[in-house]
Design a protein around this motif. Sequence first.
Motif, PDB file in Angstrom:
ATOM      1  N   PHE A 147       0.837  -1.214   0.000  1.00 30.07           N
ATOM      2  CA  PHE A 147       0.000   0.000   0.000  1.00 30.07           C
ATOM      3  C   PHE A 147       0.870   1.262   0.000  1.00 30.07           C
ATOM      4  N   ALA A 148       1.968   1.221   0.749  1.00 30.51           N
ATOM      5  CA  ALA A 148       2.866   2.382   0.766  1.00 30.51           C
ATOM      6  C   ALA A 148       3.454   2.634  -0.614  1.00 30.51           C
ATOM      7  N   ASP A 149       3.829   1.579  -1.305  1.00 34.62           N
ATOM      8  CA  ASP A 149       4.378   1.736  -2.652  1.00 34.62           C
ATOM      9  C   ASP A 149       3.336   2.321  -3.599  1.00 34.62           C
ATOM     10  N   MET A 150       2.100   1.844  -3.488  1.00 35.54           N
ATOM     11  CA  MET A 150       1.024   2.350  -4.343  1.00 35.54           C
ATOM     12  C   MET A 150       0.752   3.825  -4.030  1.00 35.54           C
ATOM     13  N   ALA A 151       0.737   4.160  -2.738  1.00 38.26           N
ATOM     14  CA  ALA A 151       0.496   5.547  -2.336  1.00 38.26           C
ATOM     15  C   ALA A 151       1.617   6.459  -2.819  1.00 38.26           C
ATOM     16  N   ALA A 152       2.846   5.996  -2.727  1.00 31.05           N
ATOM     17  CA  ALA A 152       3.983   6.813  -3.159  1.00 31.05           C
ATOM     18  C   ALA A 152       3.914   7.088  -4.659  1.00 31.05           C
ATOM     19  N   ARG A 153       3.547   6.077  -5.431  1.00 30.71           N
ATOM     20  CA  ARG A 153       3.465   6.253  -6.885  1.00 30.71           C
ATOM     21  C   ARG A 153       2.351   7.218  -7.283  1.00 30.71           C
ATOM     22  N   ARG A 154       1.300   7.282  -6.496  1.00 35.96           N
ATOM     23  CA  ARG A 154       0.171   8.155  -6.835  1.00 35.96           C
ATOM     24  C   ARG A 154       0.342   9.568  -6.287  1.00 35.96           C
TER      25      ARG A 154
END
Length: 277
Positions: A79-86
């Motif tokens: 989830f952190a990776d997805m949030a960072a990319r967005r």
Amino acid sequence: MAAVRVLGPEDFPTVSRLVDRNPVVDVFVGARVHASKLAPGRLGGELWGYYESGELLSCCYAGANVIPVHATPAAARTFADMAARRGRRCSSLVGPADAVLTMWDLLRPEWGPAREVRASQPVMAMSQTPTVPADSLVRRVRPDEVDILHPAAVAMFTEEVGVSPNGSDGGAYYRARLTELVRAGRAFARFENGEVVFKAEIGAVTPKACQIQGVWVRPERRGEGLAVGGVAAVVTCALQEIAPSVSLYVNDYNRAAVETYRRVGFFDVGRFATVMF
């Protein structure tokens, strides 16, 4: 094999079972899920699902707040990776402390610095009648009393969050949300001489739980026990008319508030952390 994707209406039966596993802890996301049935136009954000071997193990709400639910360590990292990319679009990252702090460790280089990190916030709940008398003068706020309630609500928000809710829109959104709670019968106050001396609202509501928020006593009246009787009155009404369990979360350093809630009958059921931007 692990996978993550944005969830939609077709996922509602599976997601509702996930958020209902611990309804008093996951009441905010549960309320969004149940009210919207995951319809994108009603959810107020996105819901990300984390799967292992085709099974939904965790989810994460991404809207004005980012909130992980049942996030395993692997899910929190994903989830952190997805949030960072967005990119950061939220005002806070909040939820179960282990997941939130795992996510924040990874997001800090992209999203930091935070305005404040509250790493330990007890989540408390109760489903029995309060153990102290309810304040008989605490009642639901009427729609024609929003103008009286609003200054107290702004004062509470500013004291608790550290910034005023009257932001770039002049506070229009905050006032609209407050008005919505009043009209729904979920705002409570004790009025004296035309002003609020105690107030609280019931924010999130699901079929299994609801959450008290915005507990506030006028500063010059603190120490009189108004919060104990006031919270007891709100809990009593909530259990009778809104949901079978009531929850809230509180900063661990606010010992007076923690003691107040325990006197009413709340007990610890978990621990949150909040990262504020």
